[in-house]
Design a protein around this motif. Structure first.
Motif, PDB file in Angstrom:
ATOM      1  N   ASN A 175      -8.107  -6.022   6.356  1.00 40.29           N
ATOM      2  CA  ASN A 175      -7.363  -5.301   5.113  1.00 40.29           C
ATOM      3  C   ASN A 175      -5.766  -5.909   5.318  1.00 40.29           C
ATOM      4  OD1 ASN A 175      -9.284  -3.513   4.495  1.00 40.29           O
ATOM      5  ND2 ASN A 175      -9.532  -2.481   6.301  1.00 40.29           N
TER       6      ASN A 175
ATOM      7  N   ASN B  22       0.829  -1.029   0.041  1.00 36.54           N
ATOM      8  CA  ASN B  22       0.018  -0.131  -0.018  1.00 36.54           C
ATOM      9  C   ASN B  22       0.871   1.251   0.077  1.00 36.54           C
ATOM     10  OD1 ASN B  22      -2.158  -1.591   0.268  1.00 36.54           O
ATOM     11  ND2 ASN B  22      -2.910  -1.105   2.165  1.00 36.54           N
TER      12      ASN B  22
ATOM     13  N   MET C  51      -7.193   5.234  -0.049  1.00 37.53           N
ATOM     14  CA  MET C  51      -8.077   4.137   0.618  1.00 37.53           C
ATOM     15  C   MET C  51      -8.938   3.882  -0.464  1.00 37.53           C
ATOM     16  SD  MET C  51      -8.685   6.059   4.273  1.00 37.53           S
ATOM     17  CE  MET C  51     -10.416   5.036   4.552  1.00 37.53           C
TER      18      MET C  51
ATOM     19  N   THR D  63      -9.707  -0.073   0.891  1.00 44.00           N
ATOM     20  CA  THR D  63      -9.758  -0.332   2.131  1.00 44.00           C
ATOM     21  C   THR D  63     -10.466   0.803   3.018  1.00 44.00           C
ATOM     22  OG1 THR D  63      -8.049  -0.347   4.111  1.00 44.00           O
ATOM     23  CG2 THR D  63      -7.576   1.230   2.547  1.00 44.00           C
ATOM     24  N   LYS D  64     -10.738   0.343   4.113  1.00 41.77           N
ATOM     25  CA  LYS D  64     -11.850   1.340   4.898  1.00 41.77           C
ATOM     26  C   LYS D  64     -11.274   1.861   6.040  1.00 41.77           C
ATOM     27  CE  LYS D  64     -15.393   0.231   2.451  1.00 41.77           C
ATOM     28  NZ  LYS D  64     -15.845   1.438   1.488  1.00 41.77           N
TER      29      LYS D  64
ATOM     30  N   ASP E  58      -4.283   1.780   6.844  1.00 35.45           N
ATOM     31  CA  ASP E  58      -3.896   1.061   5.966  1.00 35.45           C
ATOM     32  C   ASP E  58      -2.944   1.727   4.851  1.00 35.45           C
ATOM     33  OD1 ASP E  58      -4.854  -0.749   7.511  1.00 35.45           O
ATOM     34  OD2 ASP E  58      -6.833  -0.963   6.293  1.00 35.45           O
TER      35      ASP E  58
END
Length: 344
Positions: A343, A14, A311, A316-317, A321
């Protein structure tokens, strides 16, 4: 040790994607003739937004003189001073800071903001910019922006009035006074406080019944005049304000800029008063900013939350992350090995 969180392979993936997005942002604006500006992150006077809390600190010079200072919640004031000085297409990409924010979810105390401004433009130009901007990043997406990389992203453009008609079956024109909105909220069975102001009541409805429906990229424009903030009024009912929503989350907020210094100061004085009533830090108005407005051309600007964009692109929430050192791990003394199964 908190650093061991950084060994997580998904997080590393990420963060590499994040770096690609940041590079892509600069490529996008540089190729369109924008100038990247570096505005100060620490200033004497921050913005007056009633519901935001800047971090307060003190600066001491070599003669031991002390000055109160604040970390910016947005680079907006400095960017507008640059517009007033004659810059016509600028962007600022960097950290902003907001105190009293949640740790995790959609928030972090330090976050990355992209703001861009155009002279001789209005909020319709910003909407065109957003379409082009999102198209730039579709190939990185695994979520709602997942389209063929050669396709364009055309956000739905919908007025706030139309959204209330669509999801609440009401004409927003009849809810532009607090009293009428109180009656409507009561009829909907939505909890509220007698101290709630118009904007509070508005968002009690919007966040519950409208925002969750804005999944695909949507540009919402024409907000009630009471919520103009730093935007130019369109008429006596609505302001030329636009926000971008993706996945039911606000990503960006922009305006046809108000360049009437007298009117802007009037609004800021009202915000000062509200800050005091809310028990928040009250500080002076930036008179240099007010003075600069008289030299600004008609302009438009928008602020975009880069972390939230990433995000969405990565599906992803949780903001943790997509950033290496979230506040959760810096201040909360949590188990550094804790990673969510959903995640990371």
């Amino acid at each position: 040790m908190a650093w061991k969180r950084l060994q997580n392979k998904q997080l590393q993936h990420n963060l590499i994607k994040r770096a690609q997005v940041l590079r892509g942002i600069r490529d996008f604006f540089d190729s369109d003739g924008f100038v990247e500006v570096m505005t100060p992150r620490m200033v004497r006077l921050a913005g007056q937004e009633p519901y935001l809390d800047p971090f307060v600190t003190n600066v001491t010079d070599a003669q031991n003189n002390s000055y109160e200072a604040r970390l910016i919640t947005s680079p907006e004031y400095s960017c507008k001073k640059l517009l007033a000085a004659g810059f016509e297409k600028i962007y600022d990409l960097g950290s902003c800071f907001r105190n009293r924010e949640a740790f995790g979810g959609l928030h972090n105390l330090e976050f990355t903001m992209l703001e861009w401004y155009r002279a001789d433009a209005d909020y319709t130009t910003l909407m065109d910019d957003v379409d082009a901007f999102l198209t730039k990043f579709t190939q990185l997406s695994t979520s709602t922006l997942d389209v063929d990389s050669t396709s364009s992203v055309d956000c739905e453009r919908v007025s706030m009035r139309e959204l209330w008609r669509r999801y609440c079956d009401v004409d927003l024109d009849v809810l532009l006074e607090r009293e009428s909105l109180v009656r409507f909220v009561t009829e909907r069975g939505i909890h509220f406080s007698e101290d709630d102001r118009y904007e509070d009541l508005f968002y009690r409805v919007f966040l519950k019944e409208i925002e969750p429906e804005l999944i695909k990229p949507t540009l919402v424009y024409d907000y009630p005049a009471q919520m103009a903030a730093l935007a130019k009024l369109k008429n006596d009912k609505y302001a030329e304000r636009v926000e971008l929503y993706i996945d039911g989350i606000e990503i960006a907020n922009g305006f046809s800029e108000l360049i009437d210094g007298e009117e802007q100061k009037k609004r800021l004085i009202e915000e000062q008063k509200l800050r005091g009533e809310l028990g928040r830090d009250v500080f002076d108005i930036d008179e240099d900013f007010i003075d600069a407005l008289s030299s600004m051309k008609p302009s438009a600007g928008i602020a975009l939350g880069v972390d939230r964009l990433i995000m969405s692109l990565l599906g992803t929430k949780n903001i943790e992350d997509v950033i290496a050192f979230p506040a959760q791990y810096l201040f909360n003394n949590m188990d550094p090995g804790r990673l969510r199964d959903d995640n990371l």
